[in-house]
Motif scaffolding. Sequence first.
Motif, PDB file in Angstrom:
ATOM      1  N   GLY A   1      22.249  43.223  36.836  1.00 23.24           N
ATOM      2  CA  GLY A   1      20.666  42.753  37.628  1.00 23.24           C
ATOM      3  C   GLY A   1      20.764  43.778  38.893  1.00 23.24           C
ATOM      4  O   GLY A   1      19.301  43.450  39.324  1.00 23.24           O
ATOM      5  N   LYS A   2      21.005  45.080  38.522  1.00 16.33           N
ATOM      6  CA  LYS A   2      20.945  45.831  39.665  1.00 16.33           C
ATOM      7  C   LYS A   2      19.509  46.664  38.950  1.00 16.33           C
ATOM      8  O   LYS A   2      18.801  46.267  37.438  1.00 16.33           O
ATOM      9  N   LEU A   3      18.462  47.379  39.202  1.00 15.72           N
ATOM     10  CA  LEU A   3      17.069  47.838  38.708  1.00 15.72           C
ATOM     11  C   LEU A   3      16.980  48.970  38.502  1.00 15.72           C
ATOM     12  O   LEU A   3      17.573  49.710  38.900  1.00 15.72           O
ATOM     13  N   LEU A   4      16.497  49.237  37.598  1.00  9.18           N
ATOM     14  CA  LEU A   4      16.474  50.743  36.562  1.00  9.18           C
ATOM     15  C   LEU A   4      14.989  50.919  36.727  1.00  9.18           C
ATOM     16  O   LEU A   4      14.435  49.945  36.325  1.00  9.18           O
ATOM     17  N   LEU A   5      14.304  52.011  37.012  1.00  7.63           N
ATOM     18  CA  LEU A   5      12.853  52.051  37.066  1.00  7.63           C
ATOM     19  C   LEU A   5      12.894  53.601  36.827  1.00  7.63           C
ATOM     20  O   LEU A   5      13.876  54.439  36.298  1.00  7.63           O
TER      21      LEU A   5
ATOM     22  N   ASP B   1      20.714  50.316  43.286  1.00 11.67           N
ATOM     23  CA  ASP B   1      21.756  48.730  43.501  1.00 11.67           C
ATOM     24  C   ASP B   1      21.597  47.299  43.443  1.00 11.67           C
ATOM     25  O   ASP B   1      22.179  46.678  44.006  1.00 11.67           O
ATOM     26  N   ARG B   2      20.288  47.983  43.583  1.00 10.60           N
ATOM     27  CA  ARG B   2      19.604  46.347  43.855  1.00 10.60           C
ATOM     28  C   ARG B   2      17.980  46.073  42.873  1.00 10.60           C
ATOM     29  O   ARG B   2      17.487  47.683  43.017  1.00 10.60           O
ATOM     30  N   ASP B   3      17.183  44.479  43.340  1.00  7.72           N
ATOM     31  CA  ASP B   3      16.403  44.673  42.520  1.00  7.72           C
ATOM     32  C   ASP B   3      15.425  44.582  44.494  1.00  7.72           C
ATOM     33  O   ASP B   3      15.363  43.737  44.687  1.00  7.72           O
ATOM     34  N   ILE B   4      14.649  46.027  44.256  1.00  9.18           N
ATOM     35  CA  ILE B   4      14.055  45.840  45.113  1.00  9.18           C
ATOM     36  C   ILE B   4      12.640  44.853  44.885  1.00  9.18           C
ATOM     37  O   ILE B   4      12.378  44.529  46.300  1.00  9.18           O
TER      38      ILE B   4
ATOM     39  N   ARG C   1      17.118  49.584  52.584  1.00  8.77           N
ATOM     40  CA  ARG C   1      18.317  49.136  52.787  1.00  8.77           C
ATOM     41  C   ARG C   1      19.047  49.508  50.302  1.00  8.77           C
ATOM     42  O   ARG C   1      20.317  49.836  50.653  1.00  8.77           O
ATOM     43  N   ALA C   2      18.335  49.963  50.148  1.00  6.90           N
ATOM     44  CA  ALA C   2      18.542  50.047  48.676  1.00  6.90           C
ATOM     45  C   ALA C   2      18.588  51.987  48.977  1.00  6.90           C
ATOM     46  O   ALA C   2      18.362  52.108  49.487  1.00  6.90           O
ATOM     47  N   ARG C   3      20.164  51.518  48.092  1.00  8.42           N
ATOM     48  CA  ARG C   3      20.457  52.960  47.211  1.00  8.42           C
ATOM     49  C   ARG C   3      20.460  53.762  45.805  1.00  8.42           C
ATOM     50  O   ARG C   3      20.687  52.509  45.053  1.00  8.42           O
ATOM     51  N   VAL C   4      20.604  54.838  46.016  1.00  9.01           N
ATOM     52  CA  VAL C   4      20.533  55.434  44.260  1.00  9.01           C
ATOM     53  C   VAL C   4      21.916  55.306  43.732  1.00  9.01           C
ATOM     54  O   VAL C   4      22.502  55.750  44.119  1.00  9.01           O
TER      55      VAL C   4
END
Length: 544
Positions: free
Chosen positions: A56-60, A515-518, A528-531
């Motif tokens: 569920g973490k975001l890849l971009l 660490d999350r889907d922004i 607040r998201a972190r790499v």
Amino acid sequence: MTAADLVFTRGPVFTADPARSRASSLAVVGDRIAAVGHDEVRDLIGPATEVVDLKGKLLLPGFQDAHIHAVSGGVEMAECDLTGTVGVAEYLNLIGAYAKAHPDRAWITGGGWSLESFEGGLPTRQLLDPVVADRPVLLSNRDHHGAWANTRALELAGITASTPDPADGRIEREPDGTPTGMLQEGAIALVARLVPPSSPAERLAGLLRAQELLHSLGITGWQDAMLGTFDGKPDASDAYMAAARDGSLTARVTGALWWDRERGAEQIAQLLALREELNHGRFRASSVKIMQDGIAENFTAAMTASYLDSCGCATANSGLSFIDPAALREYVTRLDALDFQVHFHALGDRAVREALDAVEAALAANGWRGNRHHLAHLQVVHPEDVPRFARLGAIANIQPLWAAHEAQMDELTIPFLGSELASWQYPFGDLVRAGATLAAGSDWPVSSPAPLEGIHVAVNRKEPGTADDRVFLPEQRIDLQTAVAAYTAGTAHVNGLDDAGSLRAGHLADLVVLDRDIFTAPPEDIARARVERTYVGGRLVHAV
């Protein structure tokens, strides 16, 4: 099909590809993306495939920075660093502690102090002298358009009440003409030329220090906005070439060669030679940086209207155009004909207009050559010039972190611009609606290099974590997808990396995992998201 080296599963995956913006899986073979999709991508998993369960973490796409000073920022990290505070007493404590800890240093250098820390943005030598009297001190402010010097530094430079201001700068003075210790723009060089230059080893160490930081923030490539000597600072090109040759440069870097505004077209031959010389591996110097004006806070940004004084009355000052506009049109036309990209510093609306006029002249003379000229900063843009970006193919290179209410904006900028100019600041929304291509960057070490912080401000027009509920010109907010695209596909476009910046089969595997889907989180939580992971060409260069 060939088994993948690396497969990401159980996304989300944000592709920055308009044809398919979301997926859940991605496969990498070598340094390239082999497939983007959903469960079918798992067919590429073989015995040796590394599988990353995103859970569920975001890849971009990896972030890119369109305007940064990585080597100087990395070097400054080892100098007297004042970026952690805005308190004058804390500054002086830090300076004194640094001087005590480095008794062997002939000069105390560094910087990072904020303009809003001092009345009118003007610190004095009298504050520095009791802290360091035996050695010269020269400390840049955060935007690097001004510097704070002690009396010893001024004496060594021979700066007195009779010293004239340079054409591209200003010596701040006491009522009798005695220098106060604050130097603006080109006046910095009067002292900086005496500072012992960093060594090649220090510059290489600075680059690698910066690269580690930038990879930790998800940045896989950038455009260094100044390669050359300026204000007495040594050229950073040797650090890039050394790292490119020995393989320690893991990022993809485009260099912008400094245009010496005290010279003219005769320097183009030298720029051509440098473009050939500075081209190895992941580094190439194919852009030319032209600084057309200064900054609003010291009244050197070039405006179409006069600045106001502290009483709200118009002054005789509308800022500085560092290069004559007619000459600028000639230079840009000649550079464009040689397929140089031009990277403009254009902060005031008059400078923006002069830069756009130069791009228009180049198009008229040379036709469309696709050199992707871009204008950085764009603090004030006249509404009549907003549609010209799309029409001319000029890219809007934005530094989103600055588009918010904070002390420097509220105390040192808005009151001196007047209501009309102030209402034209950082018009991201207008540019998007007019069809402009956006790229994004930080201008680090001027401000934080963290893309997620810049994206947060572009979307919210508020600083991360602020208790201030005011939204800065809310009509200029842009949506999250557009903001992310500016830091990925937009900057890849500026840097000529047509096979990067979006996640498509065949493109470079420059990737970042958050660490999350922004895209599903509240907009106020973006920063607040972190790499968690950063990859360049499929190689892991940062992990937590």
